[in-house]
Design an enzyme around this catalytic site. Structure first.
Site, short mmCIF file in Angstrom:
data_model
loop_
_atom_site.label_atom_id
_atom_site.label_comp_id
_atom_site.label_asym_id
_atom_site.label_seq_id
_atom_site.Cartn_x
_atom_site.Cartn_y
_atom_site.Cartn_z
N SER A 108 0.85 -1.19 0.00
CA SER A 108 0.00 0.00 0.00
C SER A 108 0.88 1.24 0.00
CB SER A 108 -0.85 -0.01 1.27
OG SER A 108 -1.42 1.27 1.48
N SER A 109 0.37 2.33 -0.57
CA SER A 109 1.17 3.57 -0.59
C SER A 109 1.38 4.13 0.81
CB SER A 109 0.49 4.61 -1.49
OG SER A 109 -0.77 4.96 -0.98
N CYS A 110 0.58 3.66 1.79
CA CYS A 110 0.72 4.21 3.15
C CYS A 110 1.93 3.63 3.88
CB CYS A 110 -0.54 4.00 3.97
SG CYS A 110 -0.71 2.32 4.50
N TYR A 137 -0.43 -1.00 10.56
CA TYR A 137 -0.72 -1.58 9.24
C TYR A 137 0.50 -1.44 8.33
CZ TYR A 137 -3.03 -2.02 4.67
OH TYR A 137 -3.39 -2.40 3.40
N LYS A 141 2.70 -4.38 6.47
CA LYS A 141 2.88 -4.46 5.01
C LYS A 141 4.35 -4.37 4.63
CE LYS A 141 -1.24 -5.02 3.26
NZ LYS A 141 -1.57 -6.16 2.40
N HIS A 180 -12.84 3.81 3.90
CA HIS A 180 -11.98 4.87 3.38
C HIS A 180 -12.84 6.05 2.94
CE1 HIS A 180 -9.20 1.40 2.90
NE2 HIS A 180 -8.36 2.30 3.37
O1 GFB Z 1 -9.48 7.22 3.06
P1 GFB Z 1 -8.81 7.51 4.34
O2 GFB Z 1 -9.40 6.92 5.56
O3 GFB Z 1 -7.33 7.04 4.15
O4 GFB Z 1 -8.77 9.11 4.59
P2 GFB Z 1 -5.83 7.50 4.35
C1 GFB Z 1 -8.26 10.00 3.61
C2 GFB Z 1 -8.54 11.43 4.03
O5 GFB Z 1 -9.95 11.68 3.92
C3 GFB Z 1 -8.14 11.80 5.45
C4 GFB Z 1 -10.41 12.33 5.08
O6 GFB Z 1 -7.56 13.08 5.44
C5 GFB Z 1 -9.49 11.81 6.18
O7 GFB Z 1 -9.51 12.67 7.31
N1 GFB Z 1 -11.85 12.05 5.27
C6 GFB Z 1 -12.83 12.97 5.20
C7 GFB Z 1 -12.42 10.87 5.57
N2 GFB Z 1 -14.02 12.43 5.49
C8 GFB Z 1 -13.79 11.11 5.70
C9 GFB Z 1 -14.67 10.03 6.04
O8 GFB Z 1 -15.87 10.16 6.19
N3 GFB Z 1 -14.07 8.80 6.15
C10 GFB Z 1 -12.72 8.61 6.00
N4 GFB Z 1 -12.21 7.38 6.11
N5 GFB Z 1 -11.88 9.65 5.71
C11 GFB Z 1 -5.60 5.00 4.95
C12 GFB Z 1 -4.70 4.22 5.85
O9 GFB Z 1 -5.22 6.30 5.14
O10 GFB Z 1 -5.40 4.70 3.60
C13 GFB Z 1 -4.65 2.80 5.50
O11 GFB Z 1 -5.06 4.45 7.19
C14 GFB Z 1 -4.56 2.52 4.01
O12 GFB Z 1 -3.56 2.23 6.16
C15 GFB Z 1 -5.46 3.39 3.18
O13 GFB Z 1 -3.26 2.64 3.54
C16 GFB Z 1 -5.19 3.30 1.70
O14 GFB Z 1 -5.25 7.65 3.00
O15 GFB Z 1 -5.66 8.68 5.24
#
Ligand code: GFB
Length: 313
Positions: A108-110, A137, A141, A180
């Protein structure tokens, strides 16, 4: 791979695994091994050993993982590190023992450092500290990547690791606590529209930037790399451009035809400020994504609405 090769897709009911199955079937690969969680518990070492010994797959796509959005990663780090390490250990070791011809591990890119230069080149791995919200996580990975490289070095296996950017598509998780951002926003805006709500709450400041890849394009890239890439070095899979969460929210608002306001919940984390992959290595091999972001979101929204209608009837 040839069309009769025995191919095991671990995690075939998930976002990535289900896209891999669609892609492989569409390309005429018809000897796929698919096991549900009830049929094969990937955290059970003995069960996985018996499975590999009796089925003897030739190729393995390791798409089984515990995944989640920013808050799920932050809230359940023990589950994320334990489940992912266990699944990887079981599959990678048994793939070696049973002489699997090639294995593709999905990272994953994270896993890249939180503050690394952008766009992110493959060599930045382990050049700095990870983003704290998904450290567990990311470490799991990273361990999977190093595991593949170590087996290649010590045992001469052909285990490759690919690093996809943030993914979206059909069969995604729409649970608002664990999903996500992209599926979460589709659901939030859709429900707000049908319930005539005036506002939708979106997490963070909206300033974080993310790159989004449609999962069918990812599956296409994985099949391409399974057939054309034999290096231990990791390889990024992305689209080469990113947008802010604010811009993403505006696009989803427009597609779902929600007419109200967006409210930013700044008590929630932004996570990594930016996570744009450098995809020049993949492009040099001759692969490029096909689906434009808006077009991909429209497809997901259509599927989401159809599934919701089905649930209601
Ligand atoms: O998609 P997301 O959870 O993944 O969040 P990450 C991306 C951005 O969207 C963050 C914002 O800045 C969140 O604060 N966001 C806004 C929201 N509203 C929402 C919402 O309702 N739900 C969610 N989930 N986010 C994950 C990693 O990080 O990405 C994992 O924690 C994994 O390990 C995945 O790699 C691809 O990109 O921040």
């Amino acid at each position: 791979m040839n069309k009769k090769s025995k191919i095991y897709i671990a995690g075939h009911r998930g976002l990535v695994g289900s896209a891999l199955v669609r892609k492989l079937k569409q390309e005429g690969y018809d000897n796929l091994i698919l096991k549900t969680r009830e049929e094969l518990d990937l955290s059970d070492g003995v069960a996985v050993k018996n499975f590999f010994e009796s089925e003897k797959p030739e190729y393995v796509f390791l798409a089984a993982a515990k995944v989640g959005g920013i808050l799920a990663n932050d809230a359940y780090p023990a589950d994320f590190i334990r489940e992912n390490l266990t699944i990887q250990n079981n599959i990678i070791h048994n793939a070696y023992l049973t002489e699997v011809k090639k294995l593709l591990f999905l990272g994953s890119s994270c896993i890249y450092p939180k503050n690394c230069p952008q766009p992110i080149k493959e060599e930045y791995l382990l050049a700095g500290k990870p983003e704290p919200t998904n450290k567990a996580y990311a470490i799991a990975k990273i361990a999977g990547v190093i595991e593949c490289q170590s087996y290649n070095k010590q045992y001469g296996t052909n285990f490759i690791s690919v690093m996809p950017t943030n993914l979206y598509g059909p069969n995604d998780n729409f649970d608002l606590k664990t999903s996500h951002v992209l599926p979460a926003l589709i659901r939030k805006f859709h429900e707000a529209k049908i319930n005539n709500k005036k506002e939708v709450e979106v997490w963070g400041t909206g300033a974080a930037r993310r790159e989004f890849l449609y999962v069918d394009d990812l599956a296409d890239a994985c099949v391409f790399l399974m057939n054309n890439y034999n290096e231990s070095e990791i390889i990024n899979i992305g689209v080469g451009e990113d947008i802010s969460i604010k811009e993403l929210a505006e696009i989803i608002k427009e597609i779902t035809e929600f007419k109200g306001e967006i409210i930013w919940d700044k008590s929630k984390p932004d996570g990594t400020p930016r996570k744009l992959l450098d995809v020049s290595r993949l492009r040099a091999l001759g692969w490029k994504h096909k689906t434009k972001l808006k077009q991909g979101i429209e497809k997901v929204y259509k599927t989401y609405q159809e599934e919701n209608l089905l649930k209601m009837t």
